[in-house]
Design an enzyme around this catalytic site. Structure first.
Site, PDB file in Angstrom:
ATOM      1  N   VAL A   1     -39.070  -8.923 -47.917  1.00 45.02           N
ATOM      2  CA  VAL A   1     -39.240  -7.959 -49.016  1.00 45.02           C
ATOM      3  C   VAL A   1     -37.989  -7.790 -49.865  1.00 45.02           C
ATOM      4  O   VAL A   1     -38.031  -7.106 -50.892  1.00 45.02           O
ATOM      5  CB  VAL A   1     -39.687  -6.573 -48.484  1.00 45.02           C
ATOM      6  CG1 VAL A   1     -41.083  -6.643 -47.904  1.00 45.02           C
ATOM      7  CG2 VAL A   1     -38.689  -6.024 -47.470  1.00 45.02           C
ATOM      8  N   TYR A   2     -36.875  -8.390 -49.477  1.00 45.02           N
ATOM      9  CA  TYR A   2     -35.663  -8.256 -50.285  1.00 45.02           C
ATOM     10  C   TYR A   2     -35.853  -8.972 -51.616  1.00 45.02           C
ATOM     11  O   TYR A   2     -36.092 -10.179 -51.662  1.00 45.02           O
ATOM     12  CB  TYR A   2     -34.453  -8.835 -49.561  1.00 45.02           C
ATOM     13  CG  TYR A   2     -33.989  -8.065 -48.336  1.00 45.02           C
ATOM     14  CD1 TYR A   2     -34.573  -6.853 -47.975  1.00 45.02           C
ATOM     15  CD2 TYR A   2     -32.957  -8.549 -47.546  1.00 45.02           C
ATOM     16  CE1 TYR A   2     -34.144  -6.157 -46.857  1.00 45.02           C
ATOM     17  CE2 TYR A   2     -32.515  -7.857 -46.427  1.00 45.02           C
ATOM     18  CZ  TYR A   2     -33.120  -6.665 -46.086  1.00 45.02           C
ATOM     19  OH  TYR A   2     -32.690  -5.968 -44.970  1.00 45.02           O
ATOM     20  N   GLY A   3     -35.748  -8.209 -52.678  1.00 47.70           N
ATOM     21  CA  GLY A   3     -35.956  -8.788 -54.003  1.00 47.70           C
ATOM     22  C   GLY A   3     -37.354  -9.333 -54.194  1.00 47.70           C
ATOM     23  O   GLY A   3     -37.559 -10.244 -55.013  1.00 47.70           O
TER      24      GLY A   3
END
Length: 327
Positions: A52-54
Site C-alpha cells: 500500500v505504500y504509494g
C-alpha cells in the site's frame, strides 16, 4: 554494517533497515536511487516496503532500481500485505486476499520471491489460522523465504507465534514483528516485546526517531521542508509535538551535546540496542539524511546515558505487568 539474526532464524539482516513509505509519492526515482545506493554501499541489506505504500508505487520503484542499480542478491526485501483502501474494512487477512496481494507485490518488485513477508495488521474478521495459513503457503511455495506480522498487539502476537510453533516442520515460525518503537513510543515494552523475546520473534521498530521528532528539528518551529509540514504526513507527526515529547527531546539533546554527537544518533542508537530489537527501519527523505542515520554504526551509548534516557521516557506500566505483590 553489523548483521544480526532475525529472531531465532538463520536470516541475517543489517542492524539498520531502509524504509520506503514515501517512495513513489514524496520520494521520486532520483532520490530513491540515491538512498538505495547509499544504503547498499554502507553495508545495509534490509529494505522494507508494503503493497500500500504509494499505492504500490514504492514496490514498483524498488523493483526498477534493483534491475540496474543494486544486485537483488545483496538485499533482504521485506514487504507487507493486508491493508486495504476500504473504509468499512481496513484490513483483510483472508487467505485469498493475502496470496493475491503477494503475487501482485512480486510482479511490481520484478522478483520471484521476497525474503520477508509480513501480515500488515491483525484482521478480526478472519480466523487467525486462515491468515497464518497464507504465510505457510507463501513460504512452502517459495514466494517468501521468511514470514512475520506487523502491528499485532501482545496477545495477538503470542497466539500467532504459538500456533505456528505448535506444528514444527509444517507451519512457518514467525521470524519478525514490525511495530512502532522509540523513546517517544515505548508501548511495545508492555506485552509485545516480552512475547517476542520469549517466542524468538525479532522486533523491527518502525518510526525509531519518533516520526522525526527525536532529531530535534521541531524544537523551535516546523521546518517547511519537513514531514511535519507535509500535507500527507503532518497528522502523523503532530501527536509527538506535545509537552511530554518535548521533555524527552530535551533530554536526548542534552545527551547528544555531552557525547558530541547528534540527537538523531542518540535516539537511534538507543532503540537499535534495546533487547529484542533486530533492526530499526529508518525512512530518510534524502541521501544526506540517510548518511546521518547510518553514522550511528560507530556509536554505542554509555550505560549511564541509557539509564537516564530510560528514566525520562519511562511509560507507566504497573498491574498486571509487574509482580502484584510489589504494588
Amino acid at each position: 554494517m553489523e548483521q544480526r539474526h532475525l529472531g531465532r532464524t538463520g536470516l541475517r539482516v543489517s542492524r539498520i533497515g531502509l524504509g520506503t513509505l514515501t517512495w513513489g509519492r514524496d520520494t521520486d526515482q532520483h532520490d530513491a536511487a540515491d538512498l538505495l545506493k547509499t544504503f547498499w554501499e554502507a553495508g545495509g541489506t534490509l529494505v522494507d516496503t508494503a503493497d500500500v505504500y504509494g499505492g504500490g508505487e514504492s514496490e514498483y520503484l524498488l523493483g526498477q532500481l534493483m534491475e540496474g542499480l543494486v544486485p537483488r542478491r545483496d538485499l533482504v526485501i521485506s514487504t507487507k500485505a493486508g491493508s486495504v483502501p476500504d473504509p468499512d474494512r481496513r484490513f483483510d487477512g483472508s487467505r485469498g486476499h493475502l496470496l493475491a496481494a503477494l503475487d501482485a507485490s512480486l510482479a511490481r518488485l520484478g522478483t520471484d520471491y521476497v525474503d520477508l513477508w509480513h501480515v500488515h495488521a491483525f484482521d478480526p474478521g478472519t480466523p487467525l489460522e486462515e491468515t497464518l495459513q497464507a504465510l505457510d503457503i507463501a513460504v512452502s511455495s517459495g514466494r517468501a523465504r521468511y514470514a512475520g506480522v506487523s502491528n499485532f498487539c501482545g496477545w495477538q502476537l503470542a497466539k500467532a507465534a504459538t500456533w505456528q510453533l505448535a506444528a514444527p516442520g509444517i507451519r512457518t515460525r514467525l521470524a519478525s514483528t514490525q511495530m512502532e518503537y522509540s523513546l517517544l513510543q515505548r508501548g511495545v515494552e508492555r506485552e509485545v516485546l516480552p512475547a517476542a523475546r520469549d517466542l524468538g520473534v525479532g522486533l523491527l521498530p518502525s518510526s525509531p526517531l519518533g516520526r522525526g521528532v527525536l532529531t530535534g528539528k521541531y524544537r523551535q518551529t516546523t521546518p517547511p521542508d519537513s514531514r511535519g509540514a507535509s500535507e500527507h504526513l503532518a497528522p502523523f507527526v503532530e501527536p509527538y509535538l506535545d509537552d511530554t515529547a518535548r521533555h524527552i527531546v530535551d533530554a536526548v539533546t542534552t545527551a547528544a551535546d555531552g557525547l558530541a554527537v547528534t540527537p538523531l544518533q542518540v535516539a537511534l542508537a538507543w532503540v537499535r540496542d534495546r533487547p529484542g530489537v533486530a533492526a530499526p527501519i529508518v525512512g530518510a527523505r534524502n541521501a544526506q539524511q540517510l548518511t546521518a542515520a547510518l553514522s550511528v554504526e560507530a556509536l554505542s551509548l554509555p550505560d549511564e546515558i541509557c539509564r537516564a534516557l530510560d528514566d525520562v521516557s519511562a511509560p507507566l506500566h504497573r498491574y498486571p505487568d509487574h509482580d502484584w505483590s510489589t504494588l
